[in-house]
Design an enzyme around this catalytic site. Structure first.
Site, short mmCIF file in Angstrom:
data_model
loop_
_atom_site.label_atom_id
_atom_site.label_comp_id
_atom_site.label_asym_id
_atom_site.label_seq_id
_atom_site.Cartn_x
_atom_site.Cartn_y
_atom_site.Cartn_z
N CYS B 85 0.84 -1.20 0.00
CA CYS B 85 0.00 0.00 0.00
C CYS B 85 0.88 1.26 0.00
O CYS B 85 1.58 1.50 -0.97
CB CYS B 85 -0.98 -0.05 1.17
SG CYS B 85 -2.34 1.12 0.97
N HIS B 202 -3.35 -5.61 0.85
CA HIS B 202 -2.71 -5.79 2.16
C HIS B 202 -2.61 -7.26 2.58
O HIS B 202 -3.53 -7.76 3.22
CB HIS B 202 -3.53 -5.06 3.23
CG HIS B 202 -3.41 -3.58 3.20
ND1 HIS B 202 -2.47 -2.89 3.91
CD2 HIS B 202 -4.12 -2.66 2.52
CE1 HIS B 202 -2.59 -1.60 3.68
NE2 HIS B 202 -3.60 -1.43 2.84
N GLU B 204 -0.96 -8.44 5.00
CA GLU B 204 -0.95 -8.53 6.47
C GLU B 204 -2.35 -8.46 7.06
O GLU B 204 -2.57 -8.82 8.20
CB GLU B 204 -0.02 -7.45 7.07
CG GLU B 204 -0.61 -6.05 7.20
CD GLU B 204 -0.69 -5.29 5.87
OE1 GLU B 204 -0.44 -5.89 4.80
OE2 GLU B 204 -1.03 -4.09 5.92
#
Lengths: 83, 229
Positions: B85, B202, B204
């Site tokens: 990002c 993302h 994560e």
């Protein structure tokens, strides 16, 4: 040394989509204005001291190259005036 | 081994990344950018967020902070680097990866789940997948539209440097499944070395099972790769 203002204008390269400009254009049309197109640009006015207008131009161009513009998507131009 | 998660002023996915890596048993620590890159660094995460308030352009300021010279050096030596990002924007702004991420076609911030098609499976980031696999990972960005001039994009495609493309659940690409107007549906690319990758989605946020899909786990495991390829 003389005092100058270098104006750096950074705009999207021709053909790169500009959603913010498109949104602004539509907002103007909603207000009833007639227009065919709209482009936006960022303008930086940089006050500096330099030996000559050429030197000031060179320094401002380097600022544009290294930070103010992203060469992948932007073109820029530099104008120097006495201050 | 220790993965360094670089925190800039305005980073906000650094702790998410740390937690996700901890869950995967990958040793990681958050590093304040002014402290420089720790010597024991074996992998680098450029996390998401709004470094420097996205002033000028997203990622522009962070890309020019001194630690990025160290990151570029480590990347050139084969240390795995993952930009997510805002970290992807920093990666492109710093020249680690080609192209630029700019304002979404919608001109809005978009936070939603998307599907990605794995475009090559011979990278540390996609080694657990096969080419053509479809994975689900969330996006959360306002400036994620991949831009690059046509010739350069052709070169990247010829060199097989597109890592992920936005697609639908079947793996088909097209305007409906491209959330931000990215050229050729590009969601992530690799650098000169395939150990360097950036992507807008993302991973994560798709790692801990209690928050949804876990397809991001295998991407993060790329940080464990020895590098040097």
């Amino acid at each position: 040394m003389s005092a100058y203002t270098a104006t750096v204008t950074v705009r999207l390269k021709h053909g790169v989509l500009d959603p913010e400009a498109e949104t602004t254009k539509q907002a103007l049309q909603r207000l009833g204005f007639e227009l065919e197109g709209l482009r936006s640009a960022d303008r930086f006015e940089i006050d500096l001291e330099a030996e000559s207008a050429e030197v000031a131009h060179e320094r401002a161009s380097e600022m544009a190259e290294r930070l103010l513009a992203n060469p992948t998507i932007h073109d820029y131009d530099v104008e120097v005036t006495d201050r | 081994m220790t993965v360094s998660i670089i925190r800039f002023g305005g980073s906000n996915c650094d702790r998410d990344a740390e937690r996700a890596l901890e869950y995967l048993d990958i040793d990681a620590e958050i590093v304040w950018h002014e402290d420089g890159l720790p010597e024991e660094t074996t992998g680098i995460v450029l996390p998401g967020g709004f470094s420097y308030g996205d002033y000028l352009r997203a990622g522009a300021m962070a890309a020019r902070s001194p630690i990025m010279a160290e990151v570029r050096e480590a990347a050139a030596d084969g240390t795995p680097v993952l930009g997510v990002c805002n970290g992807a924007q920093v990666g492109c702004e710093s020249g680690l990866t080609p192209g630029a991420f700019t304002t979404n076609r919608s001109a809005r911030f978009q936070c939603e789940h998307v599907y990605l098609r794995v475009e090559r499976d011979d990278t540390p980031w996609t080694a657990h997948y096969e080419e053509g696999d479809v994975i689900e990972v969330p996006i959360a960005h306002g400036e994620g539209r991949y831009e690059i001039d046509d010739d350069r994009l052709e070169e990247l495609e010829a060199d097989d440097r597109i890592l992920f493309r936005y697609c639908d659940v079947e793996g088909e690409t097209g305007p409906e499944s491209n959330p931000n107007g990215s050229k050729h549906d590009v969601a992530g690319v690799v650098g000169k070395r395939k150990t360097v990758a950036v992507l807008m989605p993302h991973p994560e946020r798709a790692t801990l099972p209690d928050v949804g899909p876990t397809d991001g786990q295998e991407i993060l495991r790329g940080l464990e790769s020895a590098g040097g390829t």
